[in-house]
Every structure is written in C-alpha cells, then in structure tokens.
Design an enzyme around this catalytic site. Sequence first.
Site: not given
Ligand code: GRF
Length: 196
Positions: A12, A14, A65, A91-93, A107, A109, A174
């Site tokens: 978490g 981000n 799913r 998870r793919v939505l 999102n 990436h 990020e």
């Molecule tokens: C990050 O590299 C992000 O780009 C990817 O998941 C990784 C972990 O992110 N989507 P976080 O620390 O859980 O935000």
Amino acid sequence: MKRVAILISGGGSNMVALAQSMRGDHPARVILVASNDPGAAGLARAATLGLPSVAVDHRPFGRDREGFEAAILAPILAARPDIICLAGFMRVLTPAFVARFQGRMLNIHPSLLPKYPGLHTHRRALEAGDAEAGCTVHEVTQILDDGPIFGQARVAIRPDDTPATLAARVLHEEHRLYPAVLRRFASGDRTPLMLT
Ligand code: GRF
C-alpha cells in the site's frame, strides 16, 4: 469534493502517497481503502492514517471471480466513490466490474506502457537492455494494462541494476506520479502528465 476509493493487495505504499496528497485545496479525499487480502500490510497503514478500510479475501471464492467482485463491490458502492484508484491491486477485474466504473478508474503500472504489460516488468526491461524504465498511470479498461495514459515517469536504467534496485527507484517515481495525476484527474484535467 471527489470521493476516492483505493484498492490494494499488498504494502500500500502508493495508497499512502495518494492519501497523504489529498488534503488542503486538493479536490479529492479518500473515503475507503479496500483489499482482496485481509493480511495486506497496507490495511494497517490505512488504519494508521485513520482511513476507513475493508478486506474481502478472494481465496474462498476460488475461480468464482464474479462472486468475489460482488462481495467487494458492496462496501465500495456503499462508500459512493467518484473515482477508483487501483494501487498495487493484483486481481484482474471482470469486464462487468470495469464497465461499472468506466472512465473513472485509474491504475498505476510499473512500466512505460505500452511496453511490458503484465508482470515482472523490471526484469523484462533489464533483459531487453532498455536504457530506461518507469511507471504509467492509465485509465482501466476491459484490456489489462491498456487504456488511455494519464501520466508517465521515466527512470534511467543503470548498468548494475537488478530488478530489485530498479523497482525501488521506479516505486519512488510512482509515489510522485500517481498523486500528481490523481489531482489533475479529480479536477477534470485529462492532459497527460509526463515527468522526466
Ligand atoms: C508497485 O510496483 C505498483 O506499481 C504495482 O504494485 C507494486 C506495489 O505497490 N502496481 P504498493 O506498494 O502496494 O502501492
């Protein structure tokens, strides 16, 4: 004030960066942090930040799913989000879930899309001998890691980089990019943000 729900699966970091950016004259606030893993470390970080959170374990649903998504959708809809931010959500939505939030789900990436959709992005960039790597914030559409790009940040690859050292530098970017893009997005500005 735009209401933002953040979906996480792990650390978490981000989510923390996004949450800490949404204050003062920022046009958005976090109203929910949701995880598919009750053990996600990000849930403890959300609690520390005083953010409402919910966890719906996807494992009991197995391959169902749709069943998992119905379960996590209930608390998300109850929070009345205007914007969904996927942040380390693994998870793919389904198309049905994506359609419900079409145009208002973002999102991040860890590659310079359209290069390297999917997993192991840093290893793939290193193996390709790329000069640079980075991260992308994009609108979530029916196609995985596709969709309109709202921002990118670039990181020079160093000769001694490993996937781990590169990931660490990209993750730092990020945490700069996603909050900056969300602020623009929440204020109705769709101009892509390109950070060097
Ligand atoms: C990050 O590299 C992000 O780009 C990817 O998941 C990784 C972990 O992110 N989507 P976080 O620390 O859980 O935000």
